[in-house]
Design a protein around this motif. Structure first.
Motif, mmCIF file in Angstrom:
data_model
loop_
_atom_site.group_PDB
_atom_site.id
_atom_site.type_symbol
_atom_site.label_atom_id
_atom_site.label_comp_id
_atom_site.label_asym_id
_atom_site.label_seq_id
_atom_site.Cartn_x
_atom_site.Cartn_y
_atom_site.Cartn_z
ATOM 1 N N LEU A 183 116.902 3.630 66.135
ATOM 2 C CA LEU A 183 117.765 2.459 66.233
ATOM 3 C C LEU A 183 117.457 1.556 65.043
ATOM 4 N N THR A 184 118.504 1.163 64.316
ATOM 5 C CA THR A 184 118.335 0.281 63.164
ATOM 6 C C THR A 184 119.178 -0.967 63.382
ATOM 7 N N ILE A 185 118.500 -2.106 63.343
ATOM 8 C CA ILE A 185 119.160 -3.404 63.445
ATOM 9 C C ILE A 185 118.546 -4.296 62.377
ATOM 10 N N LYS A 186 119.400 -4.926 61.609
ATOM 11 C CA LYS A 186 118.962 -5.894 60.603
ATOM 12 C C LYS A 186 117.931 -5.288 59.645
ATOM 13 N N GLY A 187 118.124 -4.017 59.286
ATOM 14 C CA GLY A 187 117.254 -3.342 58.335
ATOM 15 C C GLY A 187 115.938 -2.834 58.902
ATOM 16 N N LYS A 188 115.692 -3.058 60.161
ATOM 17 C CA LYS A 188 114.460 -2.586 60.829
ATOM 18 C C LYS A 188 114.804 -1.379 61.688
ATOM 19 N N THR A 189 114.013 -0.306 61.560
ATOM 20 C CA THR A 189 114.260 0.923 62.311
ATOM 21 C C THR A 189 113.099 1.206 63.246
ATOM 22 N N GLN A 190 113.430 1.573 64.481
ATOM 23 C CA GLN A 190 112.407 1.937 65.466
ATOM 24 C C GLN A 190 112.839 3.197 66.206
ATOM 25 N N ASP A 191 111.841 3.989 66.610
ATOM 26 C CA ASP A 191 112.101 5.132 67.478
ATOM 27 C C ASP A 191 112.348 4.607 68.883
ATOM 28 N N VAL A 192 113.364 5.132 69.535
ATOM 29 C CA VAL A 192 113.693 4.717 70.897
ATOM 30 C C VAL A 192 113.990 5.951 71.750
ATOM 31 N N SER A 193 113.783 5.807 73.036
ATOM 32 C CA SER A 193 114.121 6.854 74.015
ATOM 33 C C SER A 193 114.729 6.180 75.228
ATOM 34 N N PHE A 194 115.713 6.865 75.846
ATOM 35 C CA PHE A 194 116.349 6.295 77.024
ATOM 36 C C PHE A 194 117.072 7.386 77.801
ATOM 37 N N PRO A 195 117.259 7.165 79.113
ATOM 38 C CA PRO A 195 118.027 8.113 79.922
ATOM 39 C C PRO A 195 119.516 7.865 79.740
ATOM 40 N N LEU A 196 120.289 8.916 79.907
ATOM 41 C CA LEU A 196 121.727 8.849 79.732
ATOM 42 C C LEU A 196 122.370 9.659 80.846
ATOM 43 N N SER A 197 123.414 9.114 81.437
ATOM 44 C CA SER A 197 124.167 9.904 82.418
ATOM 45 C C SER A 197 125.431 10.409 81.739
ATOM 46 N N VAL A 198 125.849 11.592 82.145
ATOM 47 C CA VAL A 198 127.074 12.169 81.583
ATOM 48 C C VAL A 198 127.854 12.798 82.727
ATOM 49 N N LYS A 199 129.170 12.531 82.725
ATOM 50 C CA LYS A 199 130.014 13.135 83.756
ATOM 51 C C LYS A 199 131.383 13.431 83.157
ATOM 52 N N ALA A 200 131.981 14.480 83.667
ATOM 53 C CA ALA A 200 133.330 14.836 83.239
ATOM 54 C C ALA A 200 134.310 13.933 83.967
ATOM 55 N N GLN A 201 135.304 13.471 83.238
ATOM 56 C CA GLN A 201 136.378 12.658 83.807
ATOM 57 C C GLN A 201 137.677 13.204 83.212
ATOM 58 N N GLY A 202 138.288 14.109 83.943
ATOM 59 C CA GLY A 202 139.443 14.815 83.404
ATOM 60 C C GLY A 202 139.000 15.686 82.248
ATOM 61 N N ALA A 203 139.663 15.560 81.114
ATOM 62 C CA ALA A 203 139.318 16.343 79.921
ATOM 63 C C ALA A 203 138.268 15.639 79.063
ATOM 64 N N GLN A 204 137.784 14.491 79.521
ATOM 65 C CA GLN A 204 136.830 13.719 78.735
ATOM 66 C C GLN A 204 135.435 13.743 79.364
ATOM 67 N N GLN A 205 134.456 13.387 78.545
ATOM 68 C CA GLN A 205 133.077 13.189 79.000
ATOM 69 C C GLN A 205 132.797 11.685 78.937
ATOM 70 N N VAL A 206 132.101 11.178 79.933
ATOM 71 C CA VAL A 206 131.725 9.772 79.953
ATOM 72 C C VAL A 206 130.203 9.699 79.882
ATOM 73 N N PHE A 207 129.703 9.046 78.841
ATOM 74 C CA PHE A 207 128.265 8.889 78.611
ATOM 75 C C PHE A 207 127.923 7.431 78.892
ATOM 76 N N GLU A 208 126.981 7.193 79.804
ATOM 77 C CA GLU A 208 126.593 5.818 80.129
ATOM 78 C C GLU A 208 125.083 5.683 80.095
ATOM 79 N N GLY A 209 124.641 4.545 79.585
ATOM 80 C CA GLY A 209 123.208 4.313 79.541
ATOM 81 C C GLY A 209 122.876 2.874 79.212
ATOM 82 N N GLN A 210 121.572 2.626 79.259
ATOM 83 C CA GLN A 210 121.038 1.321 78.918
ATOM 84 C C GLN A 210 119.794 1.526 78.077
ATOM 85 N N LEU A 211 119.676 0.734 77.036
ATOM 86 C CA LEU A 211 118.532 0.816 76.145
ATOM 87 C C LEU A 211 117.871 -0.554 76.063
#
Length: 184
Positions: free
Chosen positions: A122-150
């Motif tokens: 993740l890079t914000i304002k020129g600063k980069t950090q390693d990050v990890s987070f859980p992500l949910s994914v589900k099919a919605q019709g022909a699309q995939q929906v990815f949701e998460g919080q960091l």
């Protein structure tokens, strides 16, 4: 013997191509990126109005997935024009010098039914950090929906400099929330 090796090489290369993640097109109208923080101990959630997400994903091979998200920092909308101008200033996002915040995945792994474990930079304002987070994914019709919080700390990215380093007015803890809807 040579034709057997050639046939095997063709077969294996086809298998690798079949296992590659598929580039998806982001449905911006059904996607969102926001930040939740406390200002004077009151929760505030504001949206980024402009962002671009590139997701390569095949539900049969989630381990081959990748993601890149670029966010226009000047598009952070706190609901009032004066606040929006303030947050784009040097002390906060410094949008003139750093117009984009970005996330680039380095690893996406299955973590149970409908769940992925994501690692990246993740890079914000020129600063980069390693990050990890859980992500949910589900099919919605022909699309995939990815949701998460960091969850992040704004001061680790120099968001809130000078007098704004004091976390009494604006807390250091920020939660970036996102919902990316994408399909072929």
């Amino acid at each position: 013997m040579k034709s057997t090796r050639t046939a095997l090489a063709v077969l294996l290369s086809g298998t690798v191509l079949a296992a590659a993640a598929v580039p998806l097109k982001t449905d911006v109208a059904h996607s969102s990126v926001s930040a939740t923080f406390k200002q004077m101990n009151v929760p505030v959630e504001s949206n980024f109005k402009r962002f671009n997400a590139q997701v390569d994903y095949d539900p049969a091979h989630p381990e081959n997935a990748s993601a890149k998200v670029d966010i226009d920092t000047a598009s952070f909308d706190m609901g009032q024009a004066d606040y929006n101008k303030e947050i784009a200033k040097k002390e906060w996002f410094n949008s003139a010098q750093f117009p984009k915040a970005s996330f680039v995945s380095s690893s996406i792994k299955p973590a149970g039914a409908g769940k992925l474990a994501v690692t990246g930079k993740l890079t914000i304002k020129g600063k980069t950090q390693d990050v990890s987070f859980p992500l949910s994914v589900k099919a919605q019709g022909a699309q995939q929906v990815f949701e998460g919080q960091l969850p992040i700390h704004r001061l680790a990215f120099n968001v809130g400099e000078g007098e704004w380093k004091d976390t009494g007015m604006v807390a250091d803890d920020i939660i970036i929330k996102f919902r990316i809807t994408a399909g072929q």
